[in-house]
Design an enzyme around this catalytic site. Structure first.
Site, PDB file in Angstrom:
ATOM      1  N   ALA A  70       0.859  -1.179   0.000  1.00 22.58           N
ATOM      2  CA  ALA A  70       0.000   0.000   0.000  1.00 22.58           C
ATOM      3  C   ALA A  70       0.897   1.232   0.000  1.00 22.58           C
ATOM      4  CB  ALA A  70      -0.881  -0.013   1.244  1.00 22.58           C
ATOM      5  N   GLY A 113       0.610  -5.049   0.831  1.00 24.56           N
ATOM      6  CA  GLY A 113      -0.537  -5.135  -0.074  1.00 24.56           C
ATOM      7  C   GLY A 113      -0.170  -5.754  -1.411  1.00 24.56           C
ATOM      8  N   GLU A 116      -0.383  -9.374  -0.797  1.00 21.54           N
ATOM      9  CA  GLU A 116      -1.815  -9.679  -0.667  1.00 21.54           C
ATOM     10  C   GLU A 116      -2.508  -9.639  -2.028  1.00 21.54           C
ATOM     11  OE1 GLU A 116      -2.123  -6.590   2.329  1.00 21.54           O
ATOM     12  OE2 GLU A 116      -2.889  -8.072   3.758  1.00 21.54           O
ATOM     13  N   GLU A 136       4.355  -5.078   7.150  1.00 23.55           N
ATOM     14  CA  GLU A 136       3.566  -4.004   7.781  1.00 23.55           C
ATOM     15  C   GLU A 136       3.977  -3.775   9.229  1.00 23.55           C
ATOM     16  OE1 GLU A 136       2.303  -6.505   5.969  1.00 23.55           O
ATOM     17  OE2 GLU A 136       0.700  -5.786   4.641  1.00 23.55           O
TER      18      GLU A 136
HETATM   19  C1  HXC Z   1       4.996   4.518  -1.036  1.00 25.29           C
HETATM   20  C2  HXC Z   1       6.963   3.617  -1.784  1.00 25.29           C
HETATM   21  C3  HXC Z   1       6.623   2.354  -1.225  1.00 25.29           C
HETATM   22  C4  HXC Z   1       5.371   2.252  -0.545  1.00 25.29           C
HETATM   23  C5  HXC Z   1       8.553   2.184  -2.162  1.00 25.29           C
HETATM   24  N1  HXC Z   1       8.153   3.445  -2.344  1.00 25.29           N
HETATM   25  N2  HXC Z   1       7.630   1.496  -1.466  1.00 25.29           N
HETATM   26  N3  HXC Z   1       6.150   4.672  -1.684  1.00 25.29           N
HETATM   27  N4  HXC Z   1       4.601   3.343  -0.487  1.00 25.29           N
HETATM   28  N5  HXC Z   1       4.922   1.092  -0.011  1.00 25.29           N
HETATM   29  C6  HXC Z   1       8.881   4.534  -3.020  1.00 25.29           C
HETATM   30  C7  HXC Z   1      10.002   5.078  -2.146  1.00 25.29           C
HETATM   31  O1  HXC Z   1       9.515   6.025  -1.212  1.00 25.29           O
HETATM   32  C8  HXC Z   1      10.907   5.710  -3.179  1.00 25.29           C
HETATM   33  O2  HXC Z   1      10.367   6.948  -3.584  1.00 25.29           O
HETATM   34  C9  HXC Z   1      10.773   4.741  -4.368  1.00 25.29           C
HETATM   35  O3  HXC Z   1       9.542   4.039  -4.183  1.00 25.29           O
HETATM   36  C10 HXC Z   1      11.893   3.725  -4.417  1.00 25.29           C
HETATM   37  O4  HXC Z   1      11.970   3.075  -3.153  1.00 25.29           O
HETATM   38  P1  HXC Z   1      13.338   2.910  -2.319  1.00 25.29           P
HETATM   39  O5  HXC Z   1      12.959   2.650  -0.912  1.00 25.29           O
HETATM   40  O6  HXC Z   1      14.251   4.061  -2.579  1.00 25.29           O
HETATM   41  O7  HXC Z   1      13.951   1.601  -3.015  1.00 25.29           O
HETATM   42  P2  HXC Z   1      14.855   0.456  -2.353  1.00 25.29           P
HETATM   43  O8  HXC Z   1      15.907   1.070  -1.469  1.00 25.29           O
HETATM   44  O9  HXC Z   1      15.272  -0.424  -3.482  1.00 25.29           O
HETATM   45  O10 HXC Z   1      13.882  -0.357  -1.368  1.00 25.29           O
HETATM   46  C11 HXC Z   1      12.769  -1.063  -1.921  1.00 25.29           C
HETATM   47  C12 HXC Z   1      11.797  -1.516  -0.782  1.00 25.29           C
HETATM   48  C13 HXC Z   1      11.458  -0.292   0.095  1.00 25.29           C
HETATM   49  C14 HXC Z   1      12.487  -2.593   0.049  1.00 25.29           C
HETATM   50  C15 HXC Z   1      10.576  -2.102  -1.458  1.00 25.29           C
HETATM   51  O11 HXC Z   1      10.985   0.776  -0.742  1.00 25.29           O
HETATM   52  C16 HXC Z   1      10.402  -0.578   1.110  1.00 25.29           C
HETATM   53  O12 HXC Z   1      10.670  -1.162   2.160  1.00 25.29           O
HETATM   54  N6  HXC Z   1       9.175  -0.122   0.849  1.00 25.29           N
HETATM   55  C17 HXC Z   1       8.086  -0.236   1.763  1.00 25.29           C
HETATM   56  C18 HXC Z   1       7.591  -1.661   1.814  1.00 25.29           C
HETATM   57  C19 HXC Z   1       6.444  -1.821   2.788  1.00 25.29           C
HETATM   58  O13 HXC Z   1       6.570  -1.506   3.985  1.00 25.29           O
HETATM   59  N7  HXC Z   1       5.279  -2.291   2.308  1.00 25.29           N
HETATM   60  C20 HXC Z   1       4.096  -2.479   3.137  1.00 25.29           C
HETATM   61  C21 HXC Z   1       3.277  -1.215   3.122  1.00 25.29           C
HETATM   62  S1  HXC Z   1       1.884  -1.311   4.223  1.00 25.29           S
HETATM   63  P3  HXC Z   1      11.238   8.289  -3.583  1.00 25.29           P
HETATM   64  O14 HXC Z   1      10.243   9.362  -3.920  1.00 25.29           O
HETATM   65  O15 HXC Z   1      11.869   8.402  -2.248  1.00 25.29           O
HETATM   66  O16 HXC Z   1      12.240   8.035  -4.692  1.00 25.29           O
HETATM   67  C22 HXC Z   1       0.790  -2.257   3.388  1.00 25.29           C
HETATM   68  C23 HXC Z   1      -0.504  -2.475   4.078  1.00 25.29           C
HETATM   69  C24 HXC Z   1      -1.446  -3.273   3.229  1.00 25.29           C
HETATM   70  O17 HXC Z   1       1.007  -2.734   2.308  1.00 25.29           O
HETATM   71  C25 HXC Z   1      -2.846  -3.018   3.680  1.00 25.29           C
HETATM   72  C26 HXC Z   1      -3.866  -3.319   2.628  1.00 25.29           C
HETATM   73  C27 HXC Z   1      -3.672  -2.589   1.370  1.00 25.29           C
END
Ligand code: HXC
Length: 262
Positions: A70, A113, A116, A136
């Protein structure tokens, strides 16, 4: 197909007969699933559900990333009431209720997400470099689109709890071993393998496929006796389809069947 999506985060390719390839296209944010992406996914899956020219669907994020979850930036300041009023379950339901076979072709991250979303598919094809996870917990949240339920059912308590509680990243080969992935391919083969499988599914008798999907997914919800009864009724229902006559006659006449979806 006229999807009329406005700000377009999805590409829908209908060039292969009877197959739709749906690709999430938000590369700047690792295909993070903001509300608009999810709305568009719901719209596309609803349209494809009704489209008689489509028998099977491949869902992918392309060759680099499936979806990194998400959109955390969109959720950063939201409170409970706002989250409730977003009613995102309506978006997810449109995908979950798609009656046609859905194959997820996963390359790169399928997190939160994104994982999921992959689990909304019936079959998951993953490239060797794919990474699955429910991270998450690391941002003070928990799965909110099936991670505590579909993952639990797919891989069982102890693999699911490890993933949900620790947020560990699970590579494709391990995901395959625990039952989260149907098949692992070379990264460049993921989408072609999924498309080939979709083409083969698209040639199967569609009513039978849809009955299989509906009844098999019910096994997660209903007691065994109810599920067996439902299976028997659906099995019997197929005996009035033209496709069943065609299938059995083709076998007896030693020829390839051609199914009409009737
Ligand atoms: C918003 C995101 C994002 C996310 C990545 N980006 N994941 N933006 N939401 N979930 C954006 C970053 O901010 C960044 O933007 C660009 O994508 C590249 O990401 P980086 O982090 O610089 O890349 P990298 O170092 O290669 O790391 C990749 C990654 C990391 C491991 C996937 O981005 C990460 O941990 N992302 C979050 C993963 C996460 O926590 N997902 C669960 C979310 S909660 P900028 O602008 O800085 O370049 C969820 C709840 C579900 O899913 C509920 C139901 C829907």
């Amino acid at each position: 197909m006229n999807t009329n999506l406005g700000n377009n985060f999805l590409e829908v390719d209908l060039s292969i007969p009877k197959v739709a390839l749906v690709q999430i296209n938000r590369p700047d944010a690792m295909n993070a699933l903001n509300g608009e992406v999810r709305r568009q996914l719901a719209q596309v899956f609803t349209e494809l559900s009704f489209n008689d020219d489509v028998n099977a669907i491949v869902l992918t994020g392309g060759t680099k990333v499936f979806a990194a979850g998400a959109d955390l930036k969109e959720m950063a300041t939201a409170g409970s009431t706002e989250m409730l009023l977003r009613h995102t379950e309506r978006y997810w339901n449109a995908i979950a209720q798609c009656p046609k076979p859905v194959i997820a072709a996963v390359n790169g991250y399928a997190l939160g997400g994104g994982c999921e979303l992959a689990m909304h598919a019936d079959i998951i094809i993953a490239g060797k470099g794919a990474i699955f996870g429910q991270p998450e917990i690391k941002v003070g949240l928990m799965p909110g689109a099936g991670g505590t339920q579909r993952l639990f059912r797919a891989v069982g308590k102890f693999h699911a709890m490890r993933m949900i509680m620790t947020g560990v990243m699970v590579p494709a080969e391990e995901a395959y071993l625990i039952g989260l992935v149907s098949q692992v391919t070379e990264d460049e083969d993921t989408i072609p393998t999924a498309l080939k499988m979709a083409q083969s599914l698209a040639k199967m008798p569609p009513i039978a496929l849809q009955q299989i999907k509906e009844v098999a997914l019910m096994s997660e919800d209903v007691p065994l006796n109810a599920g067996l009864t439902l299976e028997r009724k659906s099995f019997q229902l197929l005996f009035s389809t033209e496709d069943k006559n065609e299938g059995i006659n083709a076998f007896i006449e030693k020829r390839k069947p051609t199914y009409q979806g009737k």
